[in-house]
Design an enzyme around this catalytic site. Structure first.
Site, PDB file in Angstrom:
ATOM      1  N   LYS A   1       0.824  -1.216   0.000  1.00  0.00           N
ATOM      2  CA  LYS A   1       0.000   0.000   0.000  1.00  0.00           C
ATOM      3  C   LYS A   1       0.852   1.257   0.000  1.00  0.00           C
ATOM      4  CE  LYS A   1      -4.366  -1.711   1.719  1.00  0.00           C
ATOM      5  NZ  LYS A   1      -5.391  -1.722   2.751  1.00  0.00           N
TER       6      LYS A   1
ATOM      7  N   LYS B   1      -4.374  -9.515  -6.783  1.00  0.00           N
ATOM      8  CA  LYS B   1      -5.697  -9.814  -6.209  1.00  0.00           C
ATOM      9  C   LYS B   1      -6.697  -8.727  -6.606  1.00  0.00           C
ATOM     10  CE  LYS B   1      -5.320  -7.387  -1.866  1.00  0.00           C
ATOM     11  NZ  LYS B   1      -5.448  -7.240  -0.476  1.00  0.00           N
TER      12      LYS B   1
ATOM     13  N   LYS C   1      -9.841  -2.964  -4.196  1.00  0.00           N
ATOM     14  CA  LYS C   1     -10.428  -1.633  -4.381  1.00  0.00           C
ATOM     15  C   LYS C   1      -9.381  -0.634  -4.839  1.00  0.00           C
ATOM     16  CE  LYS C   1     -13.395  -2.759  -0.542  1.00  0.00           C
ATOM     17  NZ  LYS C   1     -13.492  -2.732   0.917  1.00  0.00           N
TER      18      LYS C   1
HETATM   19  P1  TYM Z   1     -10.824  -5.547   3.510  1.00  0.00           P
HETATM   20  O1  TYM Z   1     -11.824  -4.511   3.856  1.00  0.00           O
HETATM   21  O2  TYM Z   1      -9.760  -5.195   2.508  1.00  0.00           O
HETATM   22  O3  TYM Z   1     -11.530  -6.849   2.970  1.00  0.00           O
HETATM   23  C1  TYM Z   1     -12.605  -7.489   3.650  1.00  0.00           C
HETATM   24  C2  TYM Z   1     -12.488  -8.994   3.487  1.00  0.00           C
HETATM   25  O4  TYM Z   1     -12.455  -9.339   2.091  1.00  0.00           O
HETATM   26  C3  TYM Z   1     -11.362 -10.216   1.844  1.00  0.00           C
HETATM   27  N1  TYM Z   1     -10.842  -9.963   0.485  1.00  0.00           N
HETATM   28  C4  TYM Z   1     -10.630 -10.921  -0.436  1.00  0.00           C
HETATM   29  N2  TYM Z   1     -10.837 -12.253  -0.414  1.00  0.00           N
HETATM   30  C5  TYM Z   1     -10.551 -12.953  -1.543  1.00  0.00           C
HETATM   31  N3  TYM Z   1     -10.086 -12.371  -2.687  1.00  0.00           N
HETATM   32  C6  TYM Z   1      -9.858 -11.044  -2.747  1.00  0.00           C
HETATM   33  N4  TYM Z   1      -9.417 -10.484  -3.875  1.00  0.00           N
HETATM   34  C7  TYM Z   1     -10.137 -10.247  -1.593  1.00  0.00           C
HETATM   35  N5  TYM Z   1     -10.058  -8.917  -1.319  1.00  0.00           N
HETATM   36  C8  TYM Z   1     -10.477  -8.761  -0.043  1.00  0.00           C
HETATM   37  C9  TYM Z   1     -10.327  -9.857   2.899  1.00  0.00           C
HETATM   38  O5  TYM Z   1      -9.441 -10.936   3.122  1.00  0.00           O
HETATM   39  C10 TYM Z   1     -11.201  -9.572   4.096  1.00  0.00           C
HETATM   40  O6  TYM Z   1     -11.498 -10.768   4.797  1.00  0.00           O
HETATM   41  N6  TYM Z   1      -7.655  -5.468   7.394  1.00  0.00           N
HETATM   42  C11 TYM Z   1      -8.958  -5.918   6.934  1.00  0.00           C
HETATM   43  C12 TYM Z   1     -10.125  -5.422   7.763  1.00  0.00           C
HETATM   44  C13 TYM Z   1     -10.038  -5.736   9.223  1.00  0.00           C
HETATM   45  C14 TYM Z   1     -10.232  -7.009   9.820  1.00  0.00           C
HETATM   46  C15 TYM Z   1     -10.165  -6.776  11.219  1.00  0.00           C
HETATM   47  C16 TYM Z   1     -10.483  -8.278   9.319  1.00  0.00           C
HETATM   48  C17 TYM Z   1      -9.847  -4.835  10.198  1.00  0.00           C
HETATM   49  N7  TYM Z   1      -9.927  -5.452  11.411  1.00  0.00           N
HETATM   50  C18 TYM Z   1     -10.316  -7.820  12.109  1.00  0.00           C
HETATM   51  C19 TYM Z   1     -10.619  -9.326  10.214  1.00  0.00           C
HETATM   52  C20 TYM Z   1     -10.545  -9.096  11.605  1.00  0.00           C
HETATM   53  C21 TYM Z   1      -9.170  -5.408   5.525  1.00  0.00           C
HETATM   54  O7  TYM Z   1      -8.639  -4.400   5.130  1.00  0.00           O
HETATM   55  O8  TYM Z   1     -10.128  -6.114   4.827  1.00  0.00           O
END
Ligand code: TYM
Length: 328
Positions: A111, A194, A197
């Site tokens: 990032k 992957k 966004k």
């Molecule tokens: P975030 O908001 O980027 O994504 C949310 C969830 O979607 C999954 N994901 C994917 N899975 C498969 N293929 C993809 N291309 C893909 N893109 C996103 C992510 O693995 C996620 O499960 N850091 C985290 C948010 C967070 C969090 C937490 C998650 C904050 N606190 C505590 C679990 C527990 C994030 O940015 O996810």
């Protein structure tokens, strides 16, 4: 009962990777486990500079979480900033993780590299400490996430172990739960990255709110591989393998067996596009109903916040007591 927690950031619209990698499993899990799901608005401040945007995204994301099937009567759906124990424990976590550990996080490296000429907040660097707080506050056993979050769950375990070692047994050790199919949905235009966004172009991203024609077009134009053989091989044939994985995650079956049913790329692309359109139809219909009543969404989130705080405040106090902070 197993306690499950997972969260999503309110940045941009929800895409197919989020759904297949995470949200779908949250919906299944709510019936078997005690489920908590956060809309982590404070996390999205790491890259937000405009007023009003995060709040609007938060409400739209809440509508989407209920539209995909999270039931507010069963699961606790809350907004992170409504539960002040998150940033409070987040600070303690920052003091329990090292600079070296944070420097090794691939998501920070990716990032910050992408934001080369832009503002890189300190929050982007310390992000995993707040994520550890999100998880540990709920005595979480399982964290259902996509593959990209594995490293963040591992660092959470390291932080929990260090805290427990220093101050006595306080936190439950969480483990990641990553789906067999859909754990890493790739960009349709660049199947070695992957679906995200923060991609440069929208053409490789399928949003849950995309119109059917747009979904079909994106799949039709998906980048495939140079020869014309339909075979599941992530390393050699990333484009075709991504389509097979999406089809498998959407219709059931395995990418390997689905591959034997196709001899050409065209039908694979159109079948995958159509399967995704069918899957999205009911979600979109429910989303449009839910977003029309923002007052009701706010009410549901307020109920979620009360339930979340009841758990988070107890764990937070336990952590403060373990350290020996004086009570007010
Ligand atoms: P975030 O908001 O980027 O994504 C949310 C969830 O979607 C999954 N994901 C994917 N899975 C498969 N293929 C993809 N291309 C893909 N893109 C996103 C992510 O693995 C996620 O499960 N850091 C985290 C948010 C967070 C969090 C937490 C998650 C904050 N606190 C505590 C679990 C527990 C994030 O940015 O996810």
């Amino acid at each position: 009962m197993t306690r499950v927690l997972s969260c999503i950031q309110p940045t941009g619209d929800v895409h197919l990777g989020n759904y297949l990698g995470a949200l779908r499993n949250w919906v299944i899990g709510q019936h078997e486990c005690d489920a908590f799901h956060g809309i982590v608005d404070l996390h999205s401040l790491t890259i937000t500079t405009e007023p009003g945007v995060v709040g609007d995204n938060t409400l739209r994301l809440a509508a989407m979480l209920f539209a995909v099937g999270l039931d507010p009567e069963i699961a606790t759906v809350f907004v992170q900033s409504h539960v002040p124990e998150h940033p409070q424990l987040g600070w303690i976590m920052e003091c329990t993780v090292s600079y070296g550990e944070l420097s090794r996080m691939t998501q920070f490296k990716d990032k910050s590299a992408k934001r080369e000429a832009e503002f890189i907040s300190a929050g982007l660097f310390t992000y995993p400490a707040l994520q550890a707080a999100d998880i540990l506050l709920y005595d979480t056993d399982e964290v259902p996430v996509g593959e990209d979050q594995r490293q963040h769950i591992e660092i959470t375990r390291d932080i929990a172990e260090r805290f427990n070692g220093r101050f006595g047994q306080t936190f439950v050790m969480p483990k990641p739960v990553i789906p067999r199919a859909g754990a890493r949905v790739m960009d349709l235009q660049d199947p070695t990255s992957k679906m995200s966004k923060s991609a440069n172009s929208e053409a490789g991203l399928v949003y849950l709110l995309d119109e059917p024609a747009a979904v079909l077009k994106k799949f039709k134009r998906a980048v495939t591989d140079s020869d014309s053989e339909v075979r599941y091989d992530r390393a050699e044939k990333p484009g075709v393998s991504n389509l097979l994985e999406i089809l498998a995650a959407t219709t059931g079956g395995t990418p390997e067996t689905l591959a034997t049913q196709y001899t050409q790329y065209g039908p694979l692309k159109s079948d995958t596009g159509e399967a995704v359109v069918e899957m999205l139809k009911p979600i979109q219909a429910r989303y449009h109903e839910l977003i029309a009543d923002r007052g009701e969404l706010a009410r549901l989130l307020s109920t979620g916040a009360h339930k979340a705080r009841a758990v988070a405040s107890v764990t937070y106090q336990r952590a403060c007591d373990a350290i020996g902070l004086i009570r007010s």
